[in-house]
Design a protein around this motif. Sequence first.
Motif, PDB file in Angstrom:
ATOM      1  N   GLY A   1       0.807  -1.213   0.000  1.00 22.19           N
ATOM      2  CA  GLY A   1       0.000   0.000   0.000  1.00 22.19           C
ATOM      3  C   GLY A   1       0.835   1.255   0.000  1.00 22.19           C
ATOM      4  O   GLY A   1       2.012   1.258  -0.402  1.00 22.19           O
ATOM      5  N   THR A   2       0.219   2.342   0.469  1.00 19.73           N
ATOM      6  CA  THR A   2       0.899   3.638   0.589  1.00 19.73           C
ATOM      7  C   THR A   2       1.113   4.022   2.046  1.00 19.73           C
ATOM      8  O   THR A   2       1.531   5.135   2.347  1.00 19.73           O
ATOM      9  CB  THR A   2       0.063   4.750  -0.071  1.00 19.73           C
ATOM     10  OG1 THR A   2      -1.202   4.836   0.607  1.00 19.73           O
ATOM     11  CG2 THR A   2      -0.159   4.503  -1.549  1.00 19.73           C
ATOM     12  N   GLY A   3       0.815   3.112   2.960  1.00 20.86           N
ATOM     13  CA  GLY A   3       0.735   3.450   4.376  1.00 20.86           C
ATOM     14  C   GLY A   3       2.066   3.564   5.092  1.00 20.86           C
ATOM     15  O   GLY A   3       3.149   3.465   4.494  1.00 20.86           O
ATOM     16  N   PRO A   4       2.019   3.747   6.428  1.00 19.89           N
ATOM     17  CA  PRO A   4       3.225   4.010   7.213  1.00 19.89           C
ATOM     18  C   PRO A   4       4.166   2.827   7.358  1.00 19.89           C
ATOM     19  O   PRO A   4       5.324   3.003   7.732  1.00 19.89           O
ATOM     20  CB  PRO A   4       2.669   4.441   8.571  1.00 19.89           C
ATOM     21  CG  PRO A   4       1.311   3.827   8.643  1.00 19.89           C
ATOM     22  CD  PRO A   4       0.797   3.831   7.239  1.00 19.89           C
ATOM     23  N   TYR A   5       3.678   1.606   7.077  1.00 19.44           N
ATOM     24  CA  TYR A   5       4.524   0.423   7.219  1.00 19.44           C
ATOM     25  C   TYR A   5       4.479  -0.436   5.966  1.00 19.44           C
ATOM     26  O   TYR A   5       3.440  -0.554   5.317  1.00 19.44           O
ATOM     27  CB  TYR A   5       4.099  -0.403   8.441  1.00 19.44           C
ATOM     28  CG  TYR A   5       4.477   0.264   9.740  1.00 19.44           C
ATOM     29  CD1 TYR A   5       5.720   0.058  10.321  1.00 19.44           C
ATOM     30  CD2 TYR A   5       3.594   1.138  10.359  1.00 19.44           C
ATOM     31  CE1 TYR A   5       6.076   0.690  11.500  1.00 19.44           C
ATOM     32  CE2 TYR A   5       3.940   1.788  11.537  1.00 19.44           C
ATOM     33  CZ  TYR A   5       5.188   1.561  12.096  1.00 19.44           C
ATOM     34  OH  TYR A   5       5.545   2.196  13.249  1.00 19.44           O
ATOM     35  N   ARG A   6       5.610  -1.024   5.647  1.00 18.47           N
ATOM     36  CA  ARG A   6       5.731  -1.940   4.529  1.00 18.47           C
ATOM     37  C   ARG A   6       5.608  -3.375   5.017  1.00 18.47           C
ATOM     38  O   ARG A   6       6.110  -3.732   6.094  1.00 18.47           O
ATOM     39  CB  ARG A   6       7.091  -1.761   3.836  1.00 18.47           C
ATOM     40  CG  ARG A   6       7.309  -0.402   3.194  1.00 18.47           C
ATOM     41  CD  ARG A   6       8.766  -0.245   2.784  1.00 18.47           C
ATOM     42  NE  ARG A   6       8.995   0.973   2.012  1.00 18.47           N
ATOM     43  CZ  ARG A   6      10.192   1.432   1.698  1.00 18.47           C
ATOM     44  NH1 ARG A   6      11.276   0.783   2.119  1.00 18.47           N
ATOM     45  NH2 ARG A   6      10.320   2.534   0.977  1.00 18.47           N
ATOM     46  N   PHE A   7       4.977  -4.212   4.217  1.00 20.88           N
ATOM     47  CA  PHE A   7       4.849  -5.631   4.530  1.00 20.88           C
ATOM     48  C   PHE A   7       6.185  -6.332   4.332  1.00 20.88           C
ATOM     49  O   PHE A   7       6.876  -6.124   3.336  1.00 20.88           O
ATOM     50  CB  PHE A   7       3.791  -6.257   3.623  1.00 20.88           C
ATOM     51  CG  PHE A   7       3.662  -7.750   3.761  1.00 20.88           C
ATOM     52  CD1 PHE A   7       2.997  -8.302   4.840  1.00 20.88           C
ATOM     53  CD2 PHE A   7       4.214  -8.595   2.802  1.00 20.88           C
ATOM     54  CE1 PHE A   7       2.872  -9.682   4.972  1.00 20.88           C
ATOM     55  CE2 PHE A   7       4.094  -9.973   2.914  1.00 20.88           C
ATOM     56  CZ  PHE A   7       3.424 -10.514   4.006  1.00 20.88           C
TER      57      PHE A   7
END
Length: 515
Positions: A196-202
Amino acid sequence: MLVVRAVALATALSVALAGCGRASRGPEGGEGASGTDSARQRPVVVLQGVDATTLDPAGHAETPAYNILNNIYDTLIYRNQDMKLEPGLATEWRTLNDTTWELKLREGVRFHNGDPFNAYDVKATIERIIDPEEASPRRNNLSAVQEVRVIDDYTVHIITSVPYPILPNRLANEHVISAEYLAEYGKEHLANNPMGTGPYRFVRWVKQEEVVLEANPDYWRGAPQIQQVIFRPVPEAATRISQIQTGQADIAVNIPANQVEALRNDSRVRIVEVPSVRVIYVAVQTRRGGILANPTFRRALAHAIDGEALIEKVLMGNGYLMATALTPQHFGFNPDLQPYRYDPDLARQLLAEAGYQGEEIQFDTPSGRYAMDKEMAEAIAGQLAQVGVNVRIQVNEWGNHVDLMTSREQKGIYILGWGNATWDADGTLSPLLFGDGAFSSYESPEVDELILRARSTMDPAERERLYHEALRMIHEDAAHLIDWRQKDVYATSTRIHWLPRSDEEINLFSATWAG
């Protein structure tokens, strides 16, 4: 015409950060918070009662999955700590007419793989959810959406089949995916490798063990302070508590009421709590015929349950008995309705009137998903047995429990909870008590009509009247035998500062090192 405009970018970012409840902080890696550098290098570990069933944003309708995904993805509209809407990936939204919403999108945002976010991602996100062939359990959330038109790279028009006043509330709960990533890798890959574009990367997901995330240094709202996060499923409350006490974990959900006072006196632990958006309920499968399809029998069961005693003795006072599955903070709540009164003599009378002959009633419950869920099921079964109802408890693994509900294979009564973070009656009635709702075991054409009319009415007073009537009919039908509002109680380690939210989101972007 309704218009919501974003302020200048710097101000919007400031508001967004403040809404997240972030504490002020110095440069990354600097001092100003307690704990050693080595302690800060350890991941922050979050313990939920169950694992996610999927990491596909369109493939679930459950909080454990949502909490993980909420740290990986963004929504178009953000709901802050005070439950107020503010700009997210959309900087502005407005109605052009009763069935057309225009959204202006934030420029300069990139997905974790470096691809730019644009209007085609919004179109792909929404079209997946509303596509009948996708069978998304989130489809009812956006079922009024007819079309998504891309006007330019940063403008979309969302066309609804009828006026849909709560579209912004709905969009605040839908995570935006990358259209190109989905097209290249497919939905099965997406379900196990979210991006996604969120604060954490998978980083990785070892099912039934852990989901590992790392901070996104290029996040458009600023880099998170916590560098690595691990979500782990731990069904046993005692184990969750022990891991907080021994420093193996930092946030634990669903702390049992009978442990709270002892933990308040433990210097290694912080107890944080908040009245929840979630209402837990015991529903009845009314669609399969038999004795459960008889409203007289259902009312008998409702009168056999002593809700006040359950709240006091099982939940130790950490809950609120409700008449319906809405809280007073939800638009459409009907204050005239009261929980069924405990009256075992009346229950026996109604059982006789319904012609109950001792048929076994299966009672499905999860264990560890909600606070004291299995224990509540056992206590309710005991109360039903006292008036002569033959109940068999079935404890299910969470994924199987969800599948049982969504497939409509459940045959008796069951415990489920619903956290309606739209703060509008439609967010509960449409999925739980509408005929085609993803989690509905209740069917009433009259109630369906009221829900549909309320959903497409722009006049708030008329919408409220329609919801009041629908809730009255549902209550009289005893579609739910008992409803109770959850009090969310968490235990946290002392090395972090994190505030719970009424909508149950575990948002690690808002967490800081304690200081």
